[in-house]
Design an enzyme around this catalytic site. Structure first.
Site, PDB file in Angstrom:
ATOM      1  N   CYS A 100       9.388  40.011  15.044  1.00  0.00           N
ATOM      2  CA  CYS A 100      10.573  39.977  14.178  1.00  0.00           C
ATOM      3  C   CYS A 100      10.113  39.506  12.812  1.00  0.00           C
ATOM      4  CB  CYS A 100      11.591  39.000  14.771  1.00  0.00           C
ATOM      5  SG  CYS A 100      12.971  38.643  13.666  1.00  0.00           S
TER       6      CYS A 100
ATOM      7  N   CYS B  85      11.330  45.007   8.734  1.00  0.00           N
ATOM      8  CA  CYS B  85      12.173  44.512   9.821  1.00  0.00           C
ATOM      9  C   CYS B  85      11.840  45.398  11.004  1.00  0.00           C
ATOM     10  CB  CYS B  85      13.656  44.628   9.453  1.00  0.00           C
ATOM     11  SG  CYS B  85      14.784  44.313  10.844  1.00  0.00           S
TER      12      CYS B  85
END
Lengths: 274, 274
Positions: free
Chosen positions: A75, A189
């Site tokens: 992440c 992302c």
């Protein structure tokens, strides 16, 4: 005792980290994997950074208590905000950490021709300056154009349909990147590779998209081999999925994006310390 | 009169050709497109070849009667079985044809290191020998391993969920390719790139998958430029979608895979001559 038979643990705020897991399953199929989607806290991109760091410390501890030989922060927001705290906690368990930001910055710096690199990321990631620092550290004097795309990860996580509003949102995020003439775009992302076709269409063929998965899988392999923890043999490993929010919506979206059955997805509950 | 302002027409048995359309929208966004999914006749892969040729002749005529400057056969089975008849009909309208088989064979022959090239395709495509001939024509003495995968395109077209049965089916199709040690696999059906992640995972990172879309988009550009029919300017073109079966299922699956709204999908009915 950390040994090669233990699984590789990874976490993300939701299904985005599956783009990293996918590359791991292609490159390192003999390993076992443990994946946690912290869907109860999704999206990380807009959360208070201090709250996020406490959450990340808790997740890392819980995963490593179960037993794991490596921790992957799948992440970008968690890497940008919490890499340091994740490393501190993991060090107590004697476990190394592989983050997602640095491997991507390295690739982007290597492939840009015109020196103009875009970064599309969450608000927290952009505000952390993590990509800007990593790209500047490459020493090529790159122009870095960062765009915060707060609505994109939620759109993907919810498995929504692509409509005119979606396209307008995506075109809006891409407009400053097009205007700046970037030839390389970091998908900052782990959710974003799941909409790479849409982004590629808006940006055109002259912009190269850099996803994290491939680079991170390579970093995982290097780390495991360097520490003598890579698993030998041709047997296919196993995988286990956990999420902190409702199981069904995670399972549906994850199955579609990962293109494989997940087995039983188990819900785990964490109480975040105040 | 054929001129640059006309759309590029393409057809497939279903949603598979969208993988070609996607590459066209990335590479040639200024063109208008007309897409027909012949969903009432899906799947082409198992149909009687003579019946298919009549169907293809009819579709090409109908599309070109509407007005188009180029015909793209965005379907491997239709190319393998009906390229010749499509060219005959298109010639009457003075329109050139771009098929999908040859551009892919060229790429596969160029990138294989060990000379063992796999082809995963429909039964009709495998039985036509079209890929084998195209690969042999490259003159590299390649080993060609062809596998018919009759259940894969229907699985994709229906938008089904990935479960253990899906994985067993896909592993079964990949087993002879793994055993033969191919290092390059032609995805010989335009549906198959939509499950490239699953196939890549089963085959491992040492096998390169060759999709048709990119090569076909390049062939379309060359053809349009060669005949002075390429559209100039930066304006984004339009697209129109037609299908011969029910509209709603086509629209849902197509929107998800193409990652964009399709606008109004219109149903057209053809009567196939006996």
């Amino acid at each position: 005792m950390i040994d090669a038979s233990l699984p590789v643990a990874m976490f993300d705020s939701g299904v985005g980290g599956l783009t990293v897991l996918h590359e791991c399953l292609v490159a390192l199929p003999q390993e076992d994997y443990l994946y946690l989607g912290d869907t109860a806290m999704f999206p990380y991109g807009e959360r208070d950074p201090a709250e996020l760091r406490r959450r990340i410390a808790l997740i890392v501890a819980k995963l490593l208590e179960r037993g794991a030989k490596l921790l992957v922060i799948a992440c970008n927001t968690a890497t940008a905000i919490g890499e340091e705290v994740a490393r501190e906690v993991a060090a107590k368990y004697g476990v190394e950490v592989v983050p997602v930001v640095a491997p991507q910055a390295e690739i982007a710096a290597a492939i840009t021709d015109n020196g103009r690199v875009g970064v599309l990321a969450t608000t927290n990631t952009v505000e952390s300056g993590a990509y800007r620092r990593a790209l500047e550290a490459e020493g090529r004097g790159l122009d870095v154009i960062e765009v915060a795309a707060p609505r994109l990860a939620p759109f993907i996580q919810e498995g929504s349909l692509f409509d005119e509003e979606t396209m307008a949102m995506a075109r809006g995020y891409c407009a400053p990147l097009r205007k700046a003439g970037v030839d390389t775009l970091i998908l900052g992302c782990t959710h974003f590779p799941l909409v790479a076709p849409m982004l590629q269409r808006i940006l055109g063929r002259n912009v190269r998209l850099v996803s994290g998965g491939h680079a991170v899988a390579a970093a995982i392999q290097r780390t495991l081999e360097g520490s003598g923890l890579a698993r030998e043999g041709d047997d296919e490993g196993t995988y286990e999925f956990f999420c902190t929010g409702p199981v069904s919506s995670f399972g549906d979206v994850a199955t579609r994006f990962l293109q494989m059955p997940l087995g039983e997805v188990r819900q785990v509950e964490f109480t975040v310390p105040a």
